[in-house]
Design an enzyme around this catalytic site. Structure first.
Site, PDB file in Angstrom:
ATOM      1  N   LYS A 151      35.689 -85.586 -17.339  1.00  0.00           N
ATOM      2  CA  LYS A 151      35.833 -85.201 -18.745  1.00  0.00           C
ATOM      3  C   LYS A 151      37.022 -85.924 -19.399  1.00  0.00           C
ATOM      4  O   LYS A 151      36.962 -86.253 -20.580  1.00  0.00           O
ATOM      5  CB  LYS A 151      35.968 -83.681 -18.866  1.00  0.00           C
ATOM      6  CG  LYS A 151      34.705 -82.916 -18.408  1.00  0.00           C
ATOM      7  CD  LYS A 151      33.484 -83.316 -19.229  1.00  0.00           C
ATOM      8  CE  LYS A 151      32.249 -82.498 -18.880  1.00  0.00           C
ATOM      9  NZ  LYS A 151      31.083 -82.850 -19.703  1.00  0.00           N
ATOM     10  N   TYR A 176      35.254 -83.019 -11.851  1.00  0.00           N
ATOM     11  CA  TYR A 176      34.850 -82.579 -13.190  1.00  0.00           C
ATOM     12  C   TYR A 176      35.954 -82.907 -14.202  1.00  0.00           C
ATOM     13  O   TYR A 176      35.713 -83.473 -15.261  1.00  0.00           O
ATOM     14  CB  TYR A 176      34.560 -81.077 -13.171  1.00  0.00           C
ATOM     15  CG  TYR A 176      33.991 -80.540 -14.476  1.00  0.00           C
ATOM     16  CD1 TYR A 176      32.635 -80.662 -14.757  1.00  0.00           C
ATOM     17  CD2 TYR A 176      34.805 -79.932 -15.430  1.00  0.00           C
ATOM     18  CE1 TYR A 176      32.099 -80.184 -15.946  1.00  0.00           C
ATOM     19  CE2 TYR A 176      34.289 -79.452 -16.625  1.00  0.00           C
ATOM     20  CZ  TYR A 176      32.929 -79.574 -16.870  1.00  0.00           C
ATOM     21  OH  TYR A 176      32.407 -79.100 -18.053  1.00  0.00           O
TER      22      TYR A 176
HETATM   23  P1  NAP Z   1      23.513 -76.524 -18.873  1.00  0.00           P
HETATM   24  O1  NAP Z   1      22.991 -75.302 -19.532  1.00  0.00           O
HETATM   25  O2  NAP Z   1      23.417 -76.620 -17.387  1.00  0.00           O
HETATM   26  O3  NAP Z   1      22.848 -77.792 -19.561  1.00  0.00           O
HETATM   27  C1  NAP Z   1      23.029 -79.089 -19.045  1.00  0.00           C
HETATM   28  C2  NAP Z   1      21.688 -79.794 -19.120  1.00  0.00           C
HETATM   29  O4  NAP Z   1      21.892 -81.161 -18.697  1.00  0.00           O
HETATM   30  C3  NAP Z   1      20.659 -79.174 -18.160  1.00  0.00           C
HETATM   31  O5  NAP Z   1      19.415 -79.032 -18.784  1.00  0.00           O
HETATM   32  C4  NAP Z   1      20.615 -80.200 -17.048  1.00  0.00           C
HETATM   33  O6  NAP Z   1      19.373 -80.250 -16.381  1.00  0.00           O
HETATM   34  C5  NAP Z   1      20.837 -81.485 -17.808  1.00  0.00           C
HETATM   35  N1  NAP Z   1      21.185 -82.566 -16.908  1.00  0.00           N
HETATM   36  C6  NAP Z   1      22.007 -82.512 -15.818  1.00  0.00           C
HETATM   37  N2  NAP Z   1      22.039 -83.706 -15.208  1.00  0.00           N
HETATM   38  C7  NAP Z   1      21.227 -84.528 -15.918  1.00  0.00           C
HETATM   39  C8  NAP Z   1      20.835 -85.879 -15.759  1.00  0.00           C
HETATM   40  N3  NAP Z   1      21.295 -86.633 -14.752  1.00  0.00           N
HETATM   41  N4  NAP Z   1      19.977 -86.420 -16.656  1.00  0.00           N
HETATM   42  C9  NAP Z   1      19.482 -85.666 -17.681  1.00  0.00           C
HETATM   43  N5  NAP Z   1      19.816 -84.360 -17.876  1.00  0.00           N
HETATM   44  C10 NAP Z   1      20.672 -83.809 -16.997  1.00  0.00           C
HETATM   45  O7  NAP Z   1      25.064 -76.708 -19.201  1.00  0.00           O
HETATM   46  P2  NAP Z   1      25.859 -76.637 -20.588  1.00  0.00           P
HETATM   47  O8  NAP Z   1      26.911 -75.633 -20.392  1.00  0.00           O
HETATM   48  O9  NAP Z   1      24.945 -76.578 -21.729  1.00  0.00           O
HETATM   49  O10 NAP Z   1      26.583 -78.055 -20.512  1.00  0.00           O
HETATM   50  C11 NAP Z   1      26.381 -79.070 -21.488  1.00  0.00           C
HETATM   51  C12 NAP Z   1      27.624 -79.936 -21.506  1.00  0.00           C
HETATM   52  O11 NAP Z   1      28.731 -79.138 -21.934  1.00  0.00           O
HETATM   53  C13 NAP Z   1      28.019 -80.500 -20.132  1.00  0.00           C
HETATM   54  O12 NAP Z   1      28.468 -81.815 -20.302  1.00  0.00           O
HETATM   55  C14 NAP Z   1      29.152 -79.594 -19.698  1.00  0.00           C
HETATM   56  O13 NAP Z   1      30.048 -80.238 -18.815  1.00  0.00           O
HETATM   57  C15 NAP Z   1      29.806 -79.318 -21.041  1.00  0.00           C
HETATM   58  N6  NAP Z   1      30.663 -78.137 -21.049  1.00  0.00           N
HETATM   59  C16 NAP Z   1      30.166 -76.918 -20.760  1.00  0.00           C
HETATM   60  C17 NAP Z   1      31.029 -75.818 -20.765  1.00  0.00           C
HETATM   61  C18 NAP Z   1      30.558 -74.417 -20.434  1.00  0.00           C
HETATM   62  O14 NAP Z   1      31.423 -73.546 -20.217  1.00  0.00           O
HETATM   63  N7  NAP Z   1      29.264 -74.148 -20.386  1.00  0.00           N
HETATM   64  C19 NAP Z   1      32.379 -76.005 -21.078  1.00  0.00           C
HETATM   65  C20 NAP Z   1      32.850 -77.262 -21.386  1.00  0.00           C
HETATM   66  C21 NAP Z   1      31.976 -78.339 -21.371  1.00  0.00           C
HETATM   67  P3  NAP Z   1      19.223 -79.449 -14.973  1.00  0.00           P
HETATM   68  O15 NAP Z   1      19.262 -78.000 -15.328  1.00  0.00           O
HETATM   69  O16 NAP Z   1      17.914 -79.929 -14.474  1.00  0.00           O
HETATM   70  O17 NAP Z   1      20.383 -79.894 -14.120  1.00  0.00           O
END
Ligand code: NAP
Length: 261
Positions: A172, A168
């Site tokens: 990033k 991860y």
């Molecule tokens: P999330 O709620 O799990 O949303 C991620 C979305 O991306 C989900 O709907 C997921 O679908 C979809 N996805 C995953 N793999 C995919 C693929 N191969 N093709 C198309 N869609 C796909 O997570 P989030 O927290 O909003 O994360 C969004 C971004 O923010 C990510 O890049 C994450 O690394 C980053 N981020 C999050 C945090 C945090 O603390 N939440 C912190 C730093 C960065 P499925 O549910 O079907 O897998």
């Protein structure tokens, strides 16, 4: 209030930050939204929320996998055919890590995270750039197009050693490298590219870890004493999309409650 206009292509729009960005963009005036995620039902839920909150917004659901280049090429064409152009591309799709020490990890563990979080962003950026290069500049301080990639504070610093998430963290850091390189390469061609680097944000990505108490220590370590919200991240992305940030290129805007400083 911040104002945006035009059309956007948002990945990961069925959940968490991606859904929050879609809702915020609609509120701020983006009235054509192409929403991409793997699960059509999740995308439909996002659209229903937008229709309730911002009924003037036109939405298009595009179920696709960001790792599949042919699907992403088709998705960008589909959005362009409908909306004429793509003003904003926001790459939110991503997956979380299952903490494992490197010496205990399989190649598949590594590859899956790199494929979705880094190669998926590269594929989307490539096809967004191809489309944006064919578009006219909009107006003073507005470009041919703006791209915002979602990295992480772990795109700038490493996670604690007690949370071994090497793929991860590497993915990033890779998103930051891609953002910086292409920000320079495309700046003179009228495309502005930035990233955001969120700290811990309450979304389904970390909800399991929150419920099991795994995040308690990490929230404690965050100087503001809490996790961030999807709305706080979506507003920062709207700022990076807007002409208010017209001289920002290749940055990783850190939004982490002072965790990483
Ligand atoms: P999330 O709620 O799990 O949303 C991620 C979305 O991306 C989900 O709907 C997921 O679908 C979809 N996805 C995953 N793999 C995919 C693929 N191969 N093709 C198309 N869609 C796909 O997570 P989030 O927290 O909003 O994360 C969004 C971004 O923010 C990510 O890049 C994450 O690394 C980053 N981020 C999050 C945090 C945090 O603390 N939440 C912190 C730093 C960065 P499925 O549910 O079907 O897998």
């Amino acid at each position: 209030m911040l104002r945006l206009s035009g059309s956007a292509f948002i990945t990961g729009a069925g959940s968490g930050i991606g859904r929050g960005v879609a809702r915020a963009f609609a509120r701020y005036g983006v009235n054509r939204l192409a929403l991409l995620d793997q699960k059509p039902d999740a995308l439909r839920e996002t659209c229903q929320q937008i229709q309730r909150e911002s009924p003037q917004t036109k939405t298009e659901i595009i179920p696709a996998d960001v790792c599949n280049e042919a699907s992403i090429q088709r998705a960008v064409s589909q959005a362009t055919n409908l909306f004429d152009r793509i003003d904003y591309g926001v790459n939110c799709a991503g997956i979380g890590p299952s903490p494992k020490m490197t010496h205990e990890m399989t190649l598949e563990d590594w590859q899956r995270v790199i494929d979705v979080n880094l190669t998926g962003v590269w594929i989307c950026q490539k096809h967004l750039l191809r489309q944006m290069l064919n578009q006219e500049h909009r107006s003073n301080r507005e470009e041919r197009g703006v791209i915002i990639n979602i990295a992480s504070m772990y795109g700038l610093v490493s996670a604690p050693g007690s949370m071994p998430i090497a793929p991860y963290t590497a993915s990033k850091h890779g998103v930051m490298g891609l953002t910086k390189m292409d920000a320079k390469a495309y700046a003179k061609r009228g495309i502005r590219i930035n990233a955001i680097c969120p700290g811990y944000i309450v979304t389904p990505l970390i909800s399991g870890a929150i419920q099991s108490g795994l995040m308690d220590e990490e929230f404690e370590r965050t100087p503001v004493g809490r996790a961030g919200t999807v709305e706080e991240i979506a507003d920062s992305i709207a700022f990076l999309a807007s002409p208010l940030s017209s001289f920002m290129h290749g940055t990783g805007l850190t939004i982490d409650g002072a965790y990483s400083i």
